[in-house]
Motif scaffolding. Structure first.
Motif, PDB file in Angstrom:
ATOM      1  N   GLU A 139      -0.112  34.334 -17.820  1.00 43.36           N
ATOM      2  CA  GLU A 139      -1.138  33.806 -17.152  1.00 43.36           C
ATOM      3  C   GLU A 139      -1.556  32.566 -17.556  1.00 43.36           C
ATOM      4  OE1 GLU A 139      -5.936  35.292 -17.244  1.00 43.36           O
ATOM      5  OE2 GLU A 139      -4.298  36.884 -17.637  1.00 43.36           O
ATOM      6  N   MET A 147      -7.434  24.663 -21.531  1.00 42.90           N
ATOM      7  CA  MET A 147      -6.432  25.536 -20.638  1.00 42.90           C
ATOM      8  C   MET A 147      -5.959  26.620 -21.467  1.00 42.90           C
ATOM      9  SD  MET A 147      -2.765  24.575 -19.489  1.00 42.90           S
ATOM     10  CE  MET A 147      -3.266  23.316 -18.401  1.00 42.90           C
ATOM     11  N   GLU A 148      -6.041  27.676 -21.106  1.00 39.11           N
ATOM     12  CA  GLU A 148      -5.624  29.253 -21.793  1.00 39.11           C
ATOM     13  C   GLU A 148      -4.286  29.828 -21.237  1.00 39.11           C
ATOM     14  OE1 GLU A 148      -8.650  32.144 -21.625  1.00 39.11           O
ATOM     15  OE2 GLU A 148     -10.099  30.824 -22.499  1.00 39.11           O
ATOM     16  N   LYS A 205      -1.430  32.721 -21.724  1.00 39.86           N
ATOM     17  CA  LYS A 205      -1.126  34.056 -22.071  1.00 39.86           C
ATOM     18  C   LYS A 205       0.404  34.135 -21.903  1.00 39.86           C
ATOM     19  CE  LYS A 205      -5.562  36.354 -21.905  1.00 39.86           C
ATOM     20  NZ  LYS A 205      -6.111  37.319 -21.064  1.00 39.86           N
ATOM     21  N   ARG A 260      -4.847  29.853 -17.395  1.00 42.97           N
ATOM     22  CA  ARG A 260      -6.164  29.763 -16.841  1.00 42.97           C
ATOM     23  C   ARG A 260      -7.071  28.442 -17.409  1.00 42.97           C
ATOM     24  NH1 ARG A 260     -10.015  34.814 -17.967  1.00 42.97           N
ATOM     25  NH2 ARG A 260      -9.898  34.047 -20.047  1.00 42.97           N
ATOM     26  N   ARG A 261      -7.975  28.141 -16.494  1.00 41.75           N
ATOM     27  CA  ARG A 261      -8.550  26.937 -16.780  1.00 41.75           C
ATOM     28  C   ARG A 261     -10.156  27.216 -16.804  1.00 41.75           C
ATOM     29  NH1 ARG A 261      -6.848  20.775 -16.299  1.00 41.75           N
ATOM     30  NH2 ARG A 261      -4.838  21.252 -16.717  1.00 41.75           N
ATOM     31  N   PRO A 262     -10.815  27.538 -17.942  1.00 39.33           N
ATOM     32  CA  PRO A 262     -12.260  27.787 -18.039  1.00 39.33           C
ATOM     33  C   PRO A 262     -13.091  26.897 -17.585  1.00 39.33           C
ATOM     34  CG  PRO A 262     -11.080  28.638 -20.096  1.00 39.33           C
ATOM     35  CD  PRO A 262     -10.370  27.672 -19.450  1.00 39.33           C
TER      36      PRO A 262
END
Length: 167
Positions: free
Chosen positions: A116, A125-126, A128, A118-120
């Motif tokens: 995964e 950027m995250e 996983k 994600r960009r909050p």
């Protein structure tokens, strides 16, 4: 005679025409006898498809192809788990430093380990990753299955060898 050679013997005994082989390959892909007969060039695919499925040679070839497919999928699974367990996360880590990576840049990266991204809202950027420990566990269990199934194939082969000697 080892178990693996039984499949080769089946191929030699069951010589198929080019159209019959094409039917078998298409049927393995689609599971549709009528469509497979049409793709293989049979004149009356409605009746020919069902007739071909009742042919002993065709059934033997479909079983052989199914066995090969099963072995291939098992090998591909092992390769995938090996990549998850031992693959490099370098490309994913370098992605963290890319502001707006292009499709070309992303296409060249090996992101197989990433589950995964994600960009909050804060712009960070995250990333996983898949669980390496689980991949290692699965590899271990597949290895144990292979060892135990190998002994089954050995047993079948030895029974076949003994029965040949009884003739």
């Amino acid at each position: 005679m080892p178990f693996e050679n039984l499949l080769e013997v089946t191929v030699i005994k069951n010589k198929l025409t080019a159209r019959e082989r094409e039917f078998c390959l298409s049927f393995m892909q689609s599971g549709d006898a009528q469509l497979s007969a049409r793709r293989a060039g049979f004149r009356n695919p409605d009746s020919e498809g069902e007739r071909l499925l009742c042919n002993e040679k065709i059934c033997a070839e479909l079983e052989r192809l199914s066995e090969l497919r099963g072995r291939l999928l098992t090998a591909l699974s092992v390769i995938g788990y090996q990549r998850l367990a031992f693959g490099s996360a370098a490309d994913a880590a370098s992605l963290l430093f890319e502001e707006n990576p292009s499709r070309e840049t992303l296409g060249k990266m090996d992101l197989f380990l990433v589950s995964e991204i994600r960009r909050p809202k804060d712009g960070a950027m995250e990333i996983k990753f898949f669980d390496r420990a689980r991949a290692l566990e699965k590899l271990a269990s597949l290895s144990m299955e292979r060892e135990s199934s190998g002994s089954l194939y050995d047993a079948i082969g030895s029974v076949a060898e003994r029965s040949e000697g009884d003739d």
